[in-house]
Design a protein around this motif. Structure first.
Motif, PDB file in Angstrom:
ATOM      1  N   GLU A 171     -30.149  -4.393   2.566  1.00 57.90           N
ATOM      2  CA  GLU A 171     -31.467  -4.900   2.962  1.00 57.90           C
ATOM      3  C   GLU A 171     -31.396  -6.382   3.305  1.00 57.90           C
ATOM      4  O   GLU A 171     -31.960  -6.828   4.313  1.00 57.90           O
ATOM      5  N   THR A 172     -30.680  -7.149   2.496  1.00 59.61           N
ATOM      6  CA  THR A 172     -30.540  -8.585   2.759  1.00 59.61           C
ATOM      7  C   THR A 172     -29.842  -8.826   4.092  1.00 59.61           C
ATOM      8  O   THR A 172     -30.266  -9.678   4.885  1.00 59.61           O
ATOM      9  N   ALA A 173     -28.779  -8.068   4.359  1.00 58.48           N
ATOM     10  CA  ALA A 173     -28.043  -8.236   5.618  1.00 58.48           C
ATOM     11  C   ALA A 173     -28.903  -7.867   6.819  1.00 58.48           C
ATOM     12  O   ALA A 173     -28.877  -8.543   7.854  1.00 58.48           O
ATOM     13  N   ILE A 174     -29.697  -6.807   6.697  1.00 58.67           N
ATOM     14  CA  ILE A 174     -30.575  -6.401   7.798  1.00 58.67           C
ATOM     15  C   ILE A 174     -31.635  -7.474   8.045  1.00 58.67           C
ATOM     16  O   ILE A 174     -31.902  -7.840   9.191  1.00 58.67           O
ATOM     17  N   ARG A 175     -32.225  -8.006   6.978  1.00 63.00           N
ATOM     18  CA  ARG A 175     -33.244  -9.055   7.124  1.00 63.00           C
ATOM     19  C   ARG A 175     -32.651 -10.315   7.752  1.00 63.00           C
ATOM     20  O   ARG A 175     -33.252 -10.932   8.626  1.00 63.00           O
ATOM     21  N   THR A 176     -31.464 -10.715   7.290  1.00 69.21           N
ATOM     22  CA  THR A 176     -30.814 -11.905   7.831  1.00 69.21           C
ATOM     23  C   THR A 176     -30.511 -11.727   9.315  1.00 69.21           C
ATOM     24  O   THR A 176     -30.767 -12.616  10.130  1.00 69.21           O
ATOM     25  N   SER A 177     -29.967 -10.563   9.669  1.00 68.78           N
ATOM     26  CA  SER A 177     -29.663 -10.286  11.070  1.00 68.78           C
ATOM     27  C   SER A 177     -30.923 -10.319  11.926  1.00 68.78           C
ATOM     28  O   SER A 177     -30.938 -10.898  13.015  1.00 68.78           O
ATOM     29  N   ALA A 178     -31.992  -9.712  11.429  1.00 67.30           N
ATOM     30  CA  ALA A 178     -33.256  -9.689  12.181  1.00 67.30           C
ATOM     31  C   ALA A 178     -33.834 -11.088  12.337  1.00 67.30           C
ATOM     32  O   ALA A 178     -34.322 -11.445  13.414  1.00 67.30           O
ATOM     33  N   THR A 179     -33.755 -11.893  11.293  1.00 69.92           N
ATOM     34  CA  THR A 179     -34.276 -13.262  11.356  1.00 69.92           C
ATOM     35  C   THR A 179     -33.488 -14.094  12.361  1.00 69.92           C
ATOM     36  O   THR A 179     -34.072 -14.847  13.149  1.00 69.92           O
ATOM     37  N   GLU A 180     -32.169 -13.953  12.350  1.00 72.52           N
ATOM     38  CA  GLU A 180     -31.345 -14.686  13.309  1.00 72.52           C
ATOM     39  C   GLU A 180     -31.630 -14.231  14.737  1.00 72.52           C
ATOM     40  O   GLU A 180     -31.656 -15.034  15.662  1.00 72.52           O
ATOM     41  N   ARG A 181     -31.851 -12.937  14.912  1.00 74.73           N
ATOM     42  CA  ARG A 181     -32.170 -12.402  16.235  1.00 74.73           C
ATOM     43  C   ARG A 181     -33.499 -12.963  16.730  1.00 74.73           C
ATOM     44  O   ARG A 181     -33.631 -13.338  17.891  1.00 74.73           O
ATOM     45  N   PHE A 182     -34.495 -13.034  15.843  1.00 73.72           N
ATOM     46  CA  PHE A 182     -35.795 -13.589  16.226  1.00 73.72           C
ATOM     47  C   PHE A 182     -35.662 -15.061  16.576  1.00 73.72           C
ATOM     48  O   PHE A 182     -36.248 -15.536  17.553  1.00 73.72           O
ATOM     49  N   SER A 183     -34.886 -15.784  15.792  1.00 75.38           N
ATOM     50  CA  SER A 183     -34.672 -17.209  16.046  1.00 75.38           C
ATOM     51  C   SER A 183     -34.019 -17.414  17.413  1.00 75.38           C
ATOM     52  O   SER A 183     -34.415 -18.302  18.174  1.00 75.38           O
ATOM     53  N   ARG A 184     -33.022 -16.608  17.731  1.00 70.69           N
ATOM     54  CA  ARG A 184     -32.370 -16.704  19.033  1.00 70.69           C
ATOM     55  C   ARG A 184     -33.356 -16.394  20.156  1.00 70.69           C
ATOM     56  O   ARG A 184     -33.376 -17.038  21.197  1.00 70.69           O
ATOM     57  N   PHE A 185     -34.210 -15.410  19.928  1.00 66.09           N
ATOM     58  CA  PHE A 185     -35.211 -15.031  20.924  1.00 66.09           C
ATOM     59  C   PHE A 185     -36.179 -16.186  21.180  1.00 66.09           C
ATOM     60  O   PHE A 185     -36.539 -16.462  22.321  1.00 66.09           O
ATOM     61  N   GLU A 186     -36.579 -16.870  20.127  1.00 62.08           N
ATOM     62  CA  GLU A 186     -37.507 -17.993  20.267  1.00 62.08           C
ATOM     63  C   GLU A 186     -36.866 -19.177  20.986  1.00 62.08           C
ATOM     64  O   GLU A 186     -37.561 -19.960  21.624  1.00 62.08           O
ATOM     65  N   GLN A 187     -35.563 -19.334  20.879  1.00 64.00           N
ATOM     66  CA  GLN A 187     -34.869 -20.471  21.475  1.00 64.00           C
ATOM     67  C   GLN A 187     -34.319 -20.175  22.867  1.00 64.00           C
ATOM     68  O   GLN A 187     -33.672 -21.031  23.461  1.00 64.00           O
ATOM     69  N   ARG A 188     -34.576 -18.989  23.381  1.00 64.37           N
ATOM     70  CA  ARG A 188     -34.016 -18.632  24.684  1.00 64.37           C
ATOM     71  C   ARG A 188     -34.582 -19.546  25.771  1.00 64.37           C
ATOM     72  O   ARG A 188     -35.735 -19.989  25.691  1.00 64.37           O
ATOM     73  N   PRO A 189     -33.768 -19.808  26.776  1.00 60.81           N
ATOM     74  CA  PRO A 189     -34.247 -20.671  27.863  1.00 60.81           C
ATOM     75  C   PRO A 189     -35.318 -19.966  28.695  1.00 60.81           C
ATOM     76  O   PRO A 189     -35.383 -18.734  28.738  1.00 60.81           O
ATOM     77  N   THR A 190     -36.126 -20.763  29.356  1.00 61.75           N
ATOM     78  CA  THR A 190     -37.157 -20.205  30.227  1.00 61.75           C
ATOM     79  C   THR A 190     -36.507 -19.608  31.467  1.00 61.75           C
ATOM     80  O   THR A 190     -35.322 -19.822  31.742  1.00 61.75           O
ATOM     81  N   ARG A 191     -37.281 -18.871  32.212  1.00 59.54           N
ATOM     82  CA  ARG A 191     -36.771 -18.261  33.439  1.00 59.54           C
ATOM     83  C   ARG A 191     -36.250 -19.328  34.402  1.00 59.54           C
ATOM     84  O   ARG A 191     -35.203 -19.162  35.010  1.00 59.54           O
ATOM     85  N   GLU A 192     -36.982 -20.425  34.518  1.00 65.21           N
ATOM     86  CA  GLU A 192     -36.557 -21.500  35.417  1.00 65.21           C
ATOM     87  C   GLU A 192     -35.234 -22.102  34.953  1.00 65.21           C
ATOM     88  O   GLU A 192     -34.361 -22.403  35.763  1.00 65.21           O
ATOM     89  N   GLN A 193     -35.081 -22.282  33.633  1.00 69.84           N
ATOM     90  CA  GLN A 193     -33.829 -22.821  33.114  1.00 69.84           C
ATOM     91  C   GLN A 193     -32.669 -21.859  33.367  1.00 69.84           C
ATOM     92  O   GLN A 193     -31.573 -22.290  33.733  1.00 69.84           O
ATOM     93  N   ARG A 194     -32.904 -20.560  33.169  1.00 66.92           N
ATOM     94  CA  ARG A 194     -31.840 -19.574  33.420  1.00 66.92           C
ATOM     95  C   ARG A 194     -31.461 -19.549  34.890  1.00 66.92           C
ATOM     96  O   ARG A 194     -30.295 -19.420  35.233  1.00 66.92           O
ATOM     97  N   GLN A 195     -32.447 -19.657  35.779  1.00 63.92           N
ATOM     98  CA  GLN A 195     -32.158 -19.622  37.205  1.00 63.92           C
ATOM     99  C   GLN A 195     -31.415 -20.871  37.669  1.00 63.92           C
ATOM    100  O   GLN A 195     -30.674 -20.820  38.646  1.00 63.92           O
ATOM    101  N   SER A 196     -31.605 -21.984  36.964  1.00 60.01           N
ATOM    102  CA  SER A 196     -30.921 -23.217  37.364  1.00 60.01           C
ATOM    103  C   SER A 196     -29.499 -23.310  36.791  1.00 60.01           C
ATOM    104  O   SER A 196     -28.759 -24.212  37.153  1.00 60.01           O
ATOM    105  N   MET A 197     -29.127 -22.374  35.913  1.00 53.09           N
ATOM    106  CA  MET A 197     -27.775 -22.398  35.346  1.00 53.09           C
ATOM    107  C   MET A 197     -26.755 -21.975  36.392  1.00 53.09           C
ATOM    108  O   MET A 197     -27.014 -21.068  37.184  1.00 53.09           O
TER     109      MET A 197
END
Length: 192
Positions: free
Chosen positions: A79-105
């Protein structure tokens, strides 16, 4: 002839009145494109919403496995590992670049970003795997049969990918070939 013209005029006027009523009133001072985008967007998921979904997923996994008292002790690290993985996944999702930033890469920036994401996903997957192994070894055959279906989204480092598969389950490997699976009316492909 006069009667036909009168009927045609009445039908035309009735149709245009219905058409006028069916039109929506646009919001003043808002471009039409932004109105469409606002209507098609889902509200952003908050951290609290995400945590509630993770809680529900974990509860459903635990209920579906019907753990024994001995297995309950092995559940806490999973349960702890699943929660940690989910939290890290959410954090990565929140920090993802915007569409404009991705297109300029450029190509290398996109490749580096993808490599980083894959490495982080592999680390999350390894952590869940390590935590799950002792519990898995204690599961009965009935529990092992249902566990992959219950755990599918919890152990998938990127979460469900329904969009990538057009709403189909599975990864699409070899399913497009003629006769590749047993359910095909033409039968399985014969090896030569």
């Amino acid at each position: 002839m006069k009667t036909i013209a009168t009927i045609a005029l009445v039908v035309l006027m009735a149709g245009s009145g219905t058409y006028a009523l069916a039109q929506q009133n646009p919001v003043p001072n808002a471009p039409a494109a932004s109105q469409d985008q606002q209507q098609n967007r889902r509200p952003r998921m908050s951290q609290d919403d995400f945590n509630r979904l993770v809680d529900a997923r974990i509860a459903s996994i635990k209920a579906g496995l019907k753990l024994s008292a001995d297995q309950e002790r092995l559940w806490a690290p999973v349960e702890t590992a699943i929660r940690t993985s989910a939290t890290e996944r959410f954090s990565r999702f929140e920090q993802r670049p915007t569409r404009e930033q991705r297109q300029s890469m450029d190509f290398m920036q996109r490749l580096e970003r993808r490599s980083t994401m894959m490495n982080e996903g592999a680390q999350r997957s390894a952590a869940v795997t390590t935590a799950l192994r002792p519990l898995w070894d204690s599961l009965s055959e009935d529990q092992k049969r249902i566990a992959p279906r219950l755990l599918r989204e919890a152990v998938n480092v990127d979460g469900p990918r329904w969009n990538a598969r057009d709403g189909r389950r599975g990864h699409g490997r070899d399913h497009h070939r003629i006769g590749m699976h047993q359910g095909d009316p033409r039968g399985p492909v014969q090896q030569q």
